[in-house]
Design an enzyme around this catalytic site. Structure first.
Site, PDB file in Angstrom:
ATOM      1  CE  LYS A 290      -4.298  -0.324   0.666  1.00 19.85           C
ATOM      2  NZ  LYS A 290      -5.277  -0.753  -0.379  1.00 19.85           N
TER       3      LYS A 290
ATOM      4  CB  THR B  19      -2.671  -3.634  -0.657  1.00 22.35           C
ATOM      5  OG1 THR B  19      -3.991  -3.408  -1.156  1.00 22.35           O
ATOM      6  CG2 THR B  19      -1.832  -4.344  -1.691  1.00 22.35           C
TER       7      THR B  19
ATOM      8  NE  ARG C  11      26.679  29.541  -9.738  1.00 22.74           N
ATOM      9  CZ  ARG C  11      26.716  28.331 -10.332  1.00 22.74           C
ATOM     10  NH1 ARG C  11      26.396  28.208 -11.632  1.00 22.74           N
ATOM     11  NH2 ARG C  11      27.082  27.255  -9.649  1.00 22.74           N
TER      12      ARG C  11
ATOM     13  CD  GLN D  23      29.211  19.965 -10.574  1.00 26.66           C
ATOM     14  OE1 GLN D  23      29.000  21.114 -10.146  1.00 26.66           O
ATOM     15  NE2 GLN D  23      29.053  19.644 -11.847  1.00 26.66           N
TER      16      GLN D  23
ATOM     17  CG  HIS E 126      19.922  27.614 -14.189  1.00 33.54           C
ATOM     18  ND1 HIS E 126      21.177  27.423 -13.653  1.00 33.54           N
ATOM     19  CD2 HIS E 126      19.635  26.474 -14.890  1.00 33.54           C
ATOM     20  CE1 HIS E 126      21.638  26.229 -14.012  1.00 33.54           C
ATOM     21  NE2 HIS E 126      20.721  25.628 -14.752  1.00 33.54           N
TER      22      HIS E 126
END
Ligand SMILES: O=c1[nH]c(=O)c2nn[nH]c2[nH]1
Length: 294
Positions: free
Chosen positions: A10, A57, A175, A227, A255
């Protein structure tokens, strides 16, 4: 043909539980959404319409509520482990129970500077997550944070990347960086429920540490890239959570584009003069990693 894999159960089972402290009158709430899938000697239910091996379920859904009644629902790692282990203990033909718990935020209201005894608010769609695989060889647990949306208005750069005939992106030393944090930390496998209950405070401590490390590193790192910043987060969590084995991050790079307004009365709105930006719904970068202890 042969059945290569099978699991069923479920999904989207919504659970709320309240704890009432009789002495203080303070009530505490937990709300979560649970998925519980079973594996085992269930092939014949697929291949031969043999329902004798099927724990319905609907019964799985009932069990989710019953185990929430029987056991604490916090930390979610403990509840998920009790739920998973139940199916192994009860049904000999079940070999694994896969439980996912997503915990929603109900943060206690502060009214007139005081914590309110029974009122809460949803301060963000950030979720605390747990994935448990309970097997007869032990219980593996992966905890996480999902949907913690963050933004920094500077302190992020991206330059020195491959520049060739496919490159149009300008280098930047300043940025906006925004992402929806999806972080996970996988625990060493626990042999039994008892091993999980022993030192159970480790789970809340790890969640606090992972969340704090994520926010602090995001805020303070002079980021050279998504990264490198996410790798720094992984290193710290491995160090602070000794029983963790693998740390994972999956970070969309959401962005915010500069808008050149120089066509309008020569307005300066790019580079160091940029103030008005266009947040992008897509495309987005997607940066993933897993960092292991060794
Ligand atoms: O942090 C970033 N990593 C990337 O790989 C990338 N590519 N474009 N912008 C980027 N920003």
């Amino acid at each position: 043909p042969s059945l290569a894999s099978a699991r069923y159960g479920k999904d989207n089972v919504r659970v709320y539980k309240v704890h009432r402290n009789q002495e203080t009158g303070v009530q505490t709430v937990t709300e979560m959404t649970v998925c519980c899938l079973l594996e085992g000697a269930i092939e014949t239910s697929y291949t031969q319409a043999d329902n004798s091996v099927v724990v319905a379920t609907d019964s799985i859904k009932n069990t989710i509520y019953i185990k929430a009644k029987e056991h604490p629902v916090h930390p979610p790692e403990l509840y998920a482990s009790h739920l998973g282990q139940h199916f192994l203990d009860k049904y000999a033909h079940i070999s694994a129970a896969h439980v996912k718990v997503v915990v929603h935020r109900w943060t206690r209201m502060e009214i007139d500077g005081k914590p309110h005894p029974h009122s809460f608010y949803r301060d963000g769609e950030e979720k605390r997550t747990v994935e448990v695989a309970a097997t007869r060889d032990g219980i593996s647990i992966k905890s996480g944070i999902n949907g913690l949306t963050v933004l920094k208005s500077t302190g992020s750069a991206f330059h020195g990347f491959v520049r060739d005939e496919y490159t149009s992106l300008a280098e930047t030393w300043d940025r906006i960086l925004s992402t929806d944090v999806d972080a996970t930390w996988a625990w060493k496998t626990f042999p039994t429920i008892a091993a999980i209950e022993e030192g159970v405070e480790r789970f809340n401590a790890a969640w606090e540490s992972a969340r704090n490390i994520t926010m602090k590193t995001f805020a303070e790192d002079e980021s050279a890239s998504v990264q490198n910043t996410m790798y720094k987060m992984c290193e710290q969590i491995l160090e602070v959570v000794p029983e963790s084995e693998v740390i994972g991050y999956s970070l969309p790079n959401k962005h915010y584009f500069e808008i050149d307004l120089s066509w309008h009365k020569g307005y300066k709105n790019t580079g160091k003069d940029a103030e008005v930006y266009a947040p992008q719904s897509g495309p987005n970068g997607l940066i993933k990693c897993e960092v292991s202890r060794s």
